[in-house]
Design an enzyme around this catalytic site. Sequence first.
Site, short mmCIF file in Angstrom:
data_model
loop_
_atom_site.label_atom_id
_atom_site.label_comp_id
_atom_site.label_asym_id
_atom_site.label_seq_id
_atom_site.Cartn_x
_atom_site.Cartn_y
_atom_site.Cartn_z
N GLU A 177 14.60 2.20 9.22
CA GLU A 177 13.64 1.57 8.30
C GLU A 177 12.70 2.60 7.67
O GLU A 177 11.67 2.95 8.26
CB GLU A 177 12.82 0.50 9.04
CG GLU A 177 11.79 -0.18 8.13
CD GLU A 177 10.95 -1.24 8.83
OE1 GLU A 177 11.03 -1.35 10.05
OE2 GLU A 177 10.22 -1.95 8.12
N LYS A 219 17.14 -0.72 6.68
CA LYS A 219 16.08 -1.71 6.40
C LYS A 219 15.10 -1.09 5.42
O LYS A 219 14.12 -0.44 5.83
CB LYS A 219 15.40 -2.11 7.71
CG LYS A 219 14.19 -3.02 7.53
CD LYS A 219 13.80 -3.70 8.83
CE LYS A 219 12.51 -4.49 8.68
NZ LYS A 219 12.22 -5.38 9.79
P1 13P Z 1 7.48 -7.57 7.20
O1 13P Z 1 8.70 -8.35 6.72
O2 13P Z 1 6.30 -8.43 7.52
O3 13P Z 1 7.18 -6.40 6.33
O4 13P Z 1 7.88 -6.98 8.62
C1 13P Z 1 9.13 -6.41 8.76
C2 13P Z 1 9.05 -5.29 9.70
O5 13P Z 1 9.71 -5.27 10.70
C3 13P Z 1 8.17 -4.16 9.34
O6 13P Z 1 8.44 -3.09 10.19
#
Ligand code: 13P
Length: 340
Positions: A177, A219
Amino acid sequence: MNLTELERVAAAIVAQGKGILAADESTGTIKKRFDAIQLESTEEHRRAYREMLFTTPGVGQWIGGVIMYDETIRQKTREGVPFARYLADHGIVPGIKVDKGAKPLALYPGETITEGLDGLRERFTEYAKLGARFAKWRGVIDIDQDIPTRGAIEANAQALARYAALCQEQDIVPIVEPEVLMDGSHTLERCEQVTDTVLEAVFEQLRLARIELTGMILKPNMVISGKKCPVQATPEQVATATIRCLKRQVPAAVPAIAFLSGGQSPAEATLHLSLMNRIKPLPWQLSFSYGRALQEYALAAWGGKSGNVAAGQGEFHKWAHLNGLARTGGFQPGMEQQAA
Ligand code: 13P
């Protein structure tokens, strides 16, 4: 590394109509969420909230994986069933957030580096025993006049790659991510440019770290106007720019892209995903890994009261369902008013 197993788990998480619930808020973040409903953030309240979400009847049709926090994966339902086992028994893959948060990057004012690599191999061994089959690590990139810098982008990309290697070594699917924040006044174009640079650096580091791309999930953020930008891009512009950027930077070997919601409203995040899934052809599954966009209304409807569990579950089920529809482009604005 058992690549077949990694690929099987990744495919199960984003099977048809399914996405991920990010319920891995750290103790500090969940306190902020509970503050909004005037609920004290005790361990039992956090447990009860997660139990409400995880035991939502029928939600396994739309949720293929849940990301938990260290405390959460050690907690149980009221009946004493560990959350990880409860989820697995209901066809939902248990996951764990393993990073220790974004900390100031020394000598880079305003930028951060995500910590948590030290001892991670041993932590993975324990999390695997607790039932985790996939993991998450979030690198944070902020946009301002003179940032992000090359140094911060490379540092975060390398940390993501080292984390992903430790995951794959132990047959845990890495969710990689790199989040470009939507805070700030930047334009959609600037977000696209920064997201491009960040993804390019991330895939370069993943290659150097010998990551098997078929056994991971990306992600990313969507390409979107900064919250304070006076010109807000239309949903169609967001969808087009995001897909354009991802097609340039994300190899087709990656099985799935599961977006974060990043502060978009539930309706916005769902519409954006739906519009992107109407663009054909796409080489990857395009899914969701939302925290706030799946939980916002559920948290408000529950409000910390045991009598409201069904109402909270109804909201969670509704938004999971709508995002399930968005996976095939089937969500349209206004549907949230009719859906139950
Ligand atoms: P949000 O969808 O609230 O941004 O959270 C996703 C997430 O895991 C952020 O690390």
